[in-house]
Scaffold this motif. Structure first.
Motif, mmCIF file in Angstrom:
data_model
loop_
_atom_site.group_PDB
_atom_site.id
_atom_site.type_symbol
_atom_site.label_atom_id
_atom_site.label_comp_id
_atom_site.label_asym_id
_atom_site.label_seq_id
_atom_site.Cartn_x
_atom_site.Cartn_y
_atom_site.Cartn_z
ATOM 1 N N ASP A 294 0.625 -1.148 -0.022
ATOM 2 C CA ASP A 294 0.063 0.063 -0.089
ATOM 3 C C ASP A 294 0.750 0.995 0.142
ATOM 4 O OD1 ASP A 294 -2.279 1.668 -0.008
ATOM 5 O OD2 ASP A 294 -2.996 0.693 1.972
ATOM 6 N N ALA A 295 0.389 2.435 -0.010
ATOM 7 C CA ALA A 295 1.150 3.682 0.208
ATOM 8 C C ALA A 295 1.810 3.560 1.322
ATOM 9 C CB ALA A 295 0.234 4.968 0.064
ATOM 10 N N VAL A 296 2.898 4.175 1.501
ATOM 11 C CA VAL A 296 3.860 4.106 2.501
ATOM 12 C C VAL A 296 4.690 5.280 2.748
ATOM 13 C CG1 VAL A 296 4.276 1.536 2.391
ATOM 14 C CG2 VAL A 296 6.005 3.140 1.508
ATOM 15 N N ARG A 297 4.800 5.342 4.085
ATOM 16 C CA ARG A 297 5.577 6.687 4.266
ATOM 17 C C ARG A 297 7.293 6.158 4.500
ATOM 18 N NH1 ARG A 297 4.512 11.726 5.443
ATOM 19 N NH2 ARG A 297 2.463 11.124 5.362
ATOM 20 N N VAL A 298 7.886 6.972 3.584
ATOM 21 C CA VAL A 298 9.362 6.751 3.629
ATOM 22 C C VAL A 298 10.154 7.966 4.010
ATOM 23 C CG1 VAL A 298 11.299 6.134 2.297
ATOM 24 C CG2 VAL A 298 9.163 5.415 1.538
ATOM 25 N N GLY A 299 10.511 7.909 5.269
ATOM 26 C CA GLY A 299 11.028 9.057 6.027
ATOM 27 C C GLY A 299 9.977 10.296 6.291
ATOM 28 N N ARG A 300 10.166 11.411 5.789
ATOM 29 C CA ARG A 300 8.961 12.414 5.668
ATOM 30 C C ARG A 300 8.221 12.327 4.344
ATOM 31 N NH1 ARG A 300 11.864 17.680 8.379
ATOM 32 N NH2 ARG A 300 12.549 16.498 10.285
ATOM 33 N N PHE A 301 8.361 11.432 3.493
ATOM 34 C CA PHE A 301 7.595 11.527 2.323
ATOM 35 C C PHE A 301 6.489 10.204 2.403
ATOM 36 C CE2 PHE A 301 12.272 12.870 1.527
ATOM 37 C CZ PHE A 301 11.970 14.267 1.182
ATOM 38 N N ARG A 302 5.722 10.650 1.335
ATOM 39 C CA ARG A 302 4.488 9.513 0.987
ATOM 40 C C ARG A 302 4.879 9.084 -0.265
ATOM 41 N NH1 ARG A 302 -0.210 7.808 3.049
ATOM 42 N NH2 ARG A 302 -1.922 7.158 1.310
ATOM 43 N N LEU A 303 4.782 7.716 -0.329
ATOM 44 C CA LEU A 303 5.149 7.049 -1.484
ATOM 45 C C LEU A 303 4.078 6.097 -2.103
ATOM 46 C CD1 LEU A 303 7.375 6.092 -3.546
ATOM 47 C CD2 LEU A 303 8.385 4.520 -2.301
ATOM 48 N N GLU A 304 3.781 5.997 -3.249
ATOM 49 C CA GLU A 304 2.826 5.218 -3.972
ATOM 50 C C GLU A 304 3.373 4.201 -4.733
ATOM 51 O OE1 GLU A 304 -1.140 4.041 -4.115
ATOM 52 O OE2 GLU A 304 -0.409 5.896 -3.157
ATOM 53 N N PRO A 305 3.637 2.979 -4.207
ATOM 54 C CA PRO A 305 4.299 1.987 -5.207
ATOM 55 C C PRO A 305 3.495 1.474 -6.525
ATOM 56 C CG PRO A 305 3.718 0.992 -2.770
ATOM 57 C CD PRO A 305 2.984 2.435 -2.997
ATOM 58 N N ASP A 306 4.375 1.132 -7.370
ATOM 59 C CA ASP A 306 3.901 0.841 -8.646
ATOM 60 C C ASP A 306 3.254 -0.571 -8.734
ATOM 61 O OD1 ASP A 306 5.519 3.056 -9.794
ATOM 62 O OD2 ASP A 306 7.141 1.951 -9.677
ATOM 63 N N GLN A 307 3.558 -1.430 -7.810
ATOM 64 C CA GLN A 307 3.284 -2.828 -7.938
ATOM 65 C C GLN A 307 2.882 -3.170 -6.525
ATOM 66 O OE1 GLN A 307 2.376 -4.340 -10.708
ATOM 67 N NE2 GLN A 307 3.410 -3.047 -12.355
ATOM 68 N N GLY A 308 2.135 -4.220 -6.389
ATOM 69 C CA GLY A 308 1.882 -5.055 -5.052
ATOM 70 C C GLY A 308 3.167 -5.786 -4.636
ATOM 71 N N LEU A 309 3.268 -6.393 -3.472
ATOM 72 C CA LEU A 309 4.432 -7.102 -3.186
ATOM 73 C C LEU A 309 4.642 -8.357 -3.848
ATOM 74 C CD1 LEU A 309 4.537 -6.312 0.955
ATOM 75 C CD2 LEU A 309 6.338 -5.841 -0.939
#
Length: 326
Positions: free
Chosen positions: A44-59
């Motif tokens: 799912d969308a995750v928080r990386v440090g102070r940034f929000r990241l929307e993955p291209d694909q699922g795990l």
């Protein structure tokens, strides 16, 4: 060179993630070999440090990747997410090469990929990794460890070393050097072994040997001595030795031998020069001397190394030429 999947989860460290994307995301200018397709994979969308990241694909996409990169994650006192562990394990079982950056080693260990294998992580967490996973042979003194299909790196800058190592395995020294030049980092930091580095050379240029290193690299075909290096550096041999120990963690002669071996590797990969010519170009003198030092350092003779790493026209880029270890 196939799909490189970056496995992300909540709390992932952004430096390692961004750095891996920089290395594998685009080929350097002038490099025409087939490059990697990079996919960012997460549940799912995750928080990386102070940034929000929307993955291209699922795990679940990890199992279709050729290489899976697991960046470091912040809270090593907590167990990694179960879905990430399962996805990384499934990817390895499907044949992917799996590499961890920094504390990403905790994910590989939880997935059982490091059991009975040598591995490393950031020096501040090696004790915790060894305590939590006693079946892992944790080595706190190296920048990265290559077990063939499973690789681990120490912290921060060592993650770059490992990523460049992967490019070097896939494309050879000249391409890895081109990536390093684009990113303004050393293509390979010095050390005594072929698949891991124990004595890094700093990238900073404010130490007493900063001018000496490039001077030596330009003269590797010459029979340089410690006295020659000391004279060029404007210091005594004893003082030179102290500075080398402080800056590189090794002796001048050992560092010089490492540079000669690295040059020999590049020539074996990129030229058709016979071993005698490579020995002359690297200051080894004779083919016998080169073979002795090369075999001791790299673990294979020069001819075997060339067969493994030399890129030949018409070679299938999907064929695996990587040496298997461990």
């Amino acid at each position: 060179m196939g799909i490189v999947a970056l496995a992300v989860t909540e709390g992932m460290l952004h430096f390692e993630l961004s750095m891996a994307y920089e290395v594998f995301g685009a080929a350097p200018a002038g490099v025409t070999v087939p490059w990697y397709d990079v996919e960012v994979c997460g549940s799912d969308a995750v928080r990386v440090g102070r940034f929000r990241l929307e993955p291209d694909q699922g795990l679940d996409r990890l199992r279709h990747a050729d290489t899976v990169i697991v960046p470091g994650w912040a809270d090593t006192e907590e167990d990694p997410p179960a879905d990430l562990i399962d996805a990384v394990r499934a990817a390895h079982e499907a044949g992917a090469r799996v590499a961890s950056l920094c504390t990403g080693a905790f994910v590989l260990a939880a997935a059982g990929l490091l059991d009975g294998r040598r591995a490393t992580t950031h020096w501040a967490h090696t004790g915790a990794l060894a305590a939590r996973h006693p079946r892992v042979e944790v080595d706190p003194d190296v920048l990265y460890v290559d077990n063939g299909s499973v690789l681990t790196s120490a912290g921060k800058a060592a993650a770059m070393d490992l990523c460049l190592h992967l490019v070097r395995l896939d494309h050879g020294s000249s391409v890895a050097n081109a990536v390093a030049r684009r990113l303004v980092v050393p293509p390979h930091r010095a050390g005594g072994q072929a698949q891991f580095v124990a004595a890094p050379v700093p990238t900073r240029d404010d130490h007493p040997l900063a001018a000496l290193f490039p001077w030596v690299i330009e003269r590797l075909d010459q029979p340089l001595s410690v006295e020659d290096l000391a004279r060029q550096a404007g210091m005594s041999s004893r003082n030179l030795g102290r500075h080398f120990s402080a800056v590189t963690g090794t002796t001048p002669l050992r560092w010089l031998l490492t540079q000669r071996i690295r040059r020999a590797q590049e020539l074996l990969e990129t030229t058709d020069d016979v071993v005698d010519a490579v020995a002359a170009a690297t200051g080894m003198g004779t083919a016998a001397t080169l073979r002795r030092h090369f075999n001791r350092t790299v673990g294979v003779p020069p001819d075997a190394y060339r067969r493994t790493f030399r890129s030949r026209p018409g070679t299938d880029p999907t064929e695996d030429h990587r040496p298997r270890q461990g």
